[in-house]
Write a protein that holds these residues in place. Structure first.
Motif, mmCIF file in Angstrom:
data_model
loop_
_atom_site.group_PDB
_atom_site.id
_atom_site.type_symbol
_atom_site.label_atom_id
_atom_site.label_comp_id
_atom_site.label_asym_id
_atom_site.label_seq_id
_atom_site.Cartn_x
_atom_site.Cartn_y
_atom_site.Cartn_z
ATOM 1 N N GLY A 37 2.351 2.320 10.037
ATOM 2 C CA GLY A 37 2.455 1.112 9.214
ATOM 3 C C GLY A 37 3.837 0.460 9.303
ATOM 4 O O GLY A 37 3.951 -0.740 9.564
ATOM 5 N N LEU A 38 4.900 1.249 9.130
ATOM 6 C CA LEU A 38 6.255 0.663 9.132
ATOM 7 C C LEU A 38 6.707 0.200 10.529
ATOM 8 O O LEU A 38 7.223 -0.916 10.653
ATOM 9 C CB LEU A 38 7.264 1.633 8.509
ATOM 10 C CG LEU A 38 7.134 1.808 6.989
ATOM 11 C CD1 LEU A 38 8.174 2.791 6.454
ATOM 12 C CD2 LEU A 38 7.268 0.471 6.269
ATOM 13 N N GLY A 74 11.177 7.324 -4.193
ATOM 14 C CA GLY A 74 12.087 6.837 -3.140
ATOM 15 C C GLY A 74 11.783 7.533 -1.807
ATOM 16 O O GLY A 74 10.964 8.457 -1.741
ATOM 17 N N ILE A 91 11.941 6.449 9.262
ATOM 18 C CA ILE A 91 10.656 5.917 8.794
ATOM 19 C C ILE A 91 10.092 4.794 9.681
ATOM 20 O O ILE A 91 8.908 4.530 9.635
ATOM 21 C CB ILE A 91 10.726 5.425 7.325
ATOM 22 C CG1 ILE A 91 11.857 4.408 7.165
ATOM 23 C CG2 ILE A 91 10.860 6.591 6.356
ATOM 24 C CD1 ILE A 91 11.871 3.761 5.796
ATOM 25 N N THR A 129 5.129 11.368 6.153
ATOM 26 C CA THR A 129 5.278 12.541 5.284
ATOM 27 C C THR A 129 3.987 12.764 4.503
ATOM 28 O O THR A 129 3.925 13.608 3.617
ATOM 29 C CB THR A 129 6.444 12.350 4.292
ATOM 30 O OG1 THR A 129 6.223 11.133 3.587
ATOM 31 C CG2 THR A 129 7.787 12.320 4.989
ATOM 32 N N LYS A 130 2.962 11.934 4.871
ATOM 33 C CA LYS A 130 1.695 12.025 4.122
ATOM 34 C C LYS A 130 0.705 12.884 4.890
ATOM 35 O O LYS A 130 0.668 12.832 6.139
ATOM 36 C CB LYS A 130 1.109 10.613 3.931
ATOM 37 C CG LYS A 130 1.998 9.709 3.107
ATOM 38 C CD LYS A 130 1.447 8.300 3.094
ATOM 39 C CE LYS A 130 2.477 7.325 2.553
ATOM 40 N NZ LYS A 130 2.107 5.950 2.797
ATOM 41 N N MET A 155 -0.551 8.170 9.227
ATOM 42 C CA MET A 155 -0.485 8.027 10.690
ATOM 43 C C MET A 155 0.928 7.669 11.151
ATOM 44 O O MET A 155 1.226 7.710 12.330
ATOM 45 C CB MET A 155 -1.460 6.947 11.164
ATOM 46 C CG MET A 155 -2.905 7.357 10.995
ATOM 47 S SD MET A 155 -4.000 6.077 11.592
ATOM 48 C CE MET A 155 -3.808 6.280 13.337
ATOM 49 N N ARG A 175 0.838 -1.208 0.000
ATOM 50 C CA ARG A 175 0.000 0.000 0.000
ATOM 51 C C ARG A 175 0.874 1.261 0.000
ATOM 52 O O ARG A 175 0.624 2.221 -0.726
ATOM 53 C CB ARG A 175 -0.906 -0.010 1.234
ATOM 54 C CG ARG A 175 -2.086 0.940 1.117
ATOM 55 C CD ARG A 175 -2.585 1.328 2.468
ATOM 56 N NE ARG A 175 -1.498 1.953 3.218
ATOM 57 C CZ ARG A 175 -1.329 1.812 4.522
ATOM 58 N NH1 ARG A 175 -2.133 1.056 5.214
ATOM 59 N NH2 ARG A 175 -0.343 2.430 5.115
ATOM 60 N N ASN A 176 1.967 1.258 0.804
ATOM 61 C CA ASN A 176 2.908 2.389 0.804
ATOM 62 C C ASN A 176 3.524 2.583 -0.582
ATOM 63 O O ASN A 176 3.667 3.711 -1.055
ATOM 64 C CB ASN A 176 4.058 2.142 1.801
ATOM 65 C CG ASN A 176 3.690 2.604 3.198
ATOM 66 O OD1 ASN A 176 2.674 3.269 3.383
ATOM 67 N ND2 ASN A 176 4.521 2.250 4.169
ATOM 68 N N ALA A 177 3.889 1.429 -1.211
ATOM 69 C CA ALA A 177 4.490 1.510 -2.546
ATOM 70 C C ALA A 177 3.495 2.116 -3.533
ATOM 71 O O ALA A 177 3.838 2.974 -4.358
ATOM 72 C CB ALA A 177 4.921 0.120 -2.999
HETATM 73 P P1 ADP Z 1 2.213 6.265 6.775
HETATM 74 O O1 ADP Z 1 2.065 5.439 5.544
HETATM 75 O O2 ADP Z 1 0.972 6.397 7.550
HETATM 76 O O3 ADP Z 1 2.909 7.547 6.582
HETATM 77 P P2 ADP Z 1 4.285 4.421 7.418
HETATM 78 O O4 ADP Z 1 4.885 4.099 8.710
HETATM 79 O O5 ADP Z 1 3.723 3.286 6.645
HETATM 80 O O6 ADP Z 1 3.167 5.466 7.762
HETATM 81 O O7 ADP Z 1 5.297 5.174 6.533
HETATM 82 C C1 ADP Z 1 6.112 6.179 7.121
HETATM 83 C C2 ADP Z 1 6.746 7.017 6.041
HETATM 84 O O8 ADP Z 1 7.719 6.274 5.320
HETATM 85 C C3 ADP Z 1 5.811 7.524 4.987
HETATM 86 O O9 ADP Z 1 5.098 8.661 5.415
HETATM 87 C C4 ADP Z 1 6.781 7.809 3.857
HETATM 88 O O10 ADP Z 1 7.415 9.080 4.036
HETATM 89 C C5 ADP Z 1 7.834 6.772 3.987
HETATM 90 N N1 ADP Z 1 7.618 5.675 3.044
HETATM 91 C C6 ADP Z 1 7.079 4.491 3.309
HETATM 92 N N2 ADP Z 1 7.044 3.708 2.210
HETATM 93 C C7 ADP Z 1 7.582 4.441 1.203
HETATM 94 C C8 ADP Z 1 7.830 4.212 -0.205
HETATM 95 N N3 ADP Z 1 7.518 3.052 -0.776
HETATM 96 N N4 ADP Z 1 8.417 5.215 -0.905
HETATM 97 C C9 ADP Z 1 8.739 6.373 -0.317
HETATM 98 N N5 ADP Z 1 8.533 6.649 1.000
HETATM 99 C C10 ADP Z 1 7.946 5.708 1.748
#
Ligand code: ADP
Length: 519
Positions: A484-485, A460, A469, A476-477, A481, A425-427
């Motif tokens: 996820g990571l 990236g 992260i 950064t969105k 929230m 989903r992040n991708a």
């Molecule tokens: P969220 O998706 O709610 O922001 P995550 O913990 O999943 O929380 O992601 C944290 C941050 O990591 C994102 O806001 C983004 O800046 C960065 N990130 C995650 N996956 C990617 C990706 N595939 N490409 C670029 N940045 C990413």
């Protein structure tokens, strides 16, 4: 699991090594203590044996003194008796003197010769009595052999050089001397001298007899006897030698040393056991403390988890909403088939939401992850099946590189699906707006396990954010929230794996999982 078992192997090896070293250490310690105690005990034993040996010597010396005193008194008595008979026998050789002498020589073998001397102007006539052939008279010119006795009754003793004997002279009446010759060897019962003893008998510093042990010894003790007899001032030295075998008798030393070895070993083992018990207790206390801290950590993370739950549930709830709307439309249209499909999808999403809640509850309560051996390709296919509709709807291409023959891996299936869901989903978020959005999901076998790569051709991870992260709430969105990571990372860690990220023509996330013990 391989990594874990390897670690376990290392731990086991180091534990065995430590135990071996500990045991070696205990052995050396026991050996040193044993040698020290044994040496002291052997010394104490030798001292004890020496003391009893010296006591035995002293007992023997007093017994010898008593015996000697008795015998010397007998000699005085014989001199008196013979002197009286000599006085009554003015003519010599005398049958009376011969009779008594024979009697004395037979009964007292240590008295080897009896003689009388009649002095006459620088010469003397000697008569020897007691011999089997009868009395034997002999004239003597030199009187130096005879001591100077001035008063009747005077007695003098003199060593017979080279004959292990001494003479006892008595002036029985003016001009008449009586002589008794005594064998010093027979006086001492020299042949009965015990093995470790030696004796030396002297008269006026002349050695009369020497008996006993000549072998060298590491230790010796000496007792001196000075006879108080005024007629026979004999002196005697009794020497007792101590050999190693006598000071440290093997029949006592071996059981003593063996017993000490056993006692020392037991004592050192007991001490080691106590020390090991204390170490175990300390370790147990530390583990308890760690468990308490871990629980506290989980409780602290409760707030974080609550947000996580909301985040994770957003997807299935959104899916259920859209499926329900589709179902309503299908109902209006009378499309039974679409209705059934939508309801099936709702059931699936509701189950997923339930699973997510269940896992969250398990995570917070500290319950272990539900780890099972699942073929990796199946786990990936199932995870993708849940999300592919959404991805396709967003116009993103997915390239799956999952080779055949991938092993089964120990995973918690629902957690694994959640992680894949989060990464994909992040991708998809990252590639939104790209001209040809592509997500590549690749699985491969590695040396110690497997790796699952989720890569995209988006912009990236922002420079300077790479190290942040995985922090909770970092996003950064605008509608993100930031959970996820961090949650994905935790879930993977609970499967003994790791999650890392780097930029490579877009972002690449790598999940590494160990192989199970059976792989
Ligand atoms: P969220 O998706 O709610 O922001 P995550 O913990 O999943 O929380 O992601 C944290 C941050 O990591 C994102 O806001 C983004 O800046 C960065 N990130 C995650 N996956 C990617 C990706 N595939 N490409 C670029 N940045 C990413």
């Amino acid at each position: 699991m391989l990594e874990q078992s390897n670690t376990g192997g290392c731990l086991t090896t180091s534990y065995v090594m430590r135990r071996f070293l500990n045991e070696k250490h205990s052995l050396a310690k026991a050996a040193i203590i044993w040698i020290a105690i044994s040496s002291l005990s052997v010394l104490a034993l030798a001292a004890f044996e020496y003391r009893s040996g010296v006591q035995e010597l002293s007992d023997k010396a007093s017994a010898t003194e008593t015996l000697l005193a008795e015998r010397l008194a007998q000699h005085d008595a014989h001199l008196s008796a013979l002197g009286a008979v000599v006085r009554m026998s003015p003519a010599e050789p005398s049958p009376s003197i011969q009779g008594l002498s024979e009697n004395i020589l037979t009964r007292y073998p240590r008295i080897v010769d009896i003689a009388t001397f009649r002095l006459d102007a620088g010469a003397a006539r000697m008569v020897r009595y007691g011999q089997a052939g009868g009395a034997e008279a002999k004239d003597m010119r030199l009187l130096d052999e005879l001591p100077k006795l001035s008063n009747v009754g005077d007695i003098a003793a003199r060593a017979v050089v080279g004959e292990h004997a001494y003479d006892l002279f008595k002036l029985v009446e003016p001009g008449r001397i009586l002589r008794l010759r005594i064998d010093a060897n027979a006086l001492l019962d020299g042949d009965k001298t015990p093995q470790d003893y030696s004796t030396k008998l002297t008269l006026n510093n002349e050695t009369l007899a020497l008996h006993g042990a000549t072998q060298s010894a590491i230790l010796a003790a000496t007792a001196s006897i000075i006879m108080t007899s005024h007629t026979q001032p004999l002196e005697m030295e009794i020497r007792r030698k101590f050999g190693v075998g006598e000071l440290v008798p093997l029949r006592l030393a071996i059981p003593l040393i063996a017993g000490l070895a056993a006692i020392t070993w037991l004592a050192v083992s007991y001490q080691e056991t106590q020390a090991e018990r204390r170490r175990q207790e300390k370790r147990a206390a530390l583990l308890k403390q760690e468990a308490t801290l871990a629980h506290a950590g989980r409780v602290n993370a409760l707030g974080e988890m609550a947000s996580g739950i909301a985040h994770e549930l957003a997807q299935p709830v959104a899916a259920m909403l859209s499926q329900s709307q589709a179902a309503r439309r299908a109902l209006n249209m009378g499309r039974q088939d679409i209705l059934e499909k939508a309801l099936d999808a709702n059931i699936r999403e509701a189950k997923r939401a339930g699973d997510i809640l269940g896992r969250m509850r398990a995570y917070i309560s500290g319950a272990p992850a539900d780890i099972r051996m699942v073929p990796l390709s199946e786990a990936i296919a199932e995870a993708m099946r849940l999300i592919e509709g959404d991805i396709k709807a967003r116009g993103v291409a997915v390239d799956m590189i999952v080779p055949l023959g991938l092993p089964a891996v120990p995973i918690d299936v629902v957690s694994f699906q959640q992680v894949i869901h989060n990464l994909v989903r992040n991708a998809a978020d990252a590639v939104a707006g790209c001209s040809s959005p592509l997500i590549t999901l690749e699985a491969r076998r590695e040396r110690d396990g497997v790796a699952i790569l989720v890569a995209d051709n988006g912009p990236g991870i922002e420079t300077g954010s790479l190290h942040r992260i995985f922090e909770p709430f970092f996003t950064t969105k605008a509608d993100g929230m930031g959970l996820g990571l961090p949650l994905s990372s935790r879930l993977i860690e609970r499967m003994d794996g790791s999650l890392e990220a780097h930029n490579d023509n877009g972002a690449t996330f790598i999940i590494r999982l160990p192989l199970g013990e059976l792989s």
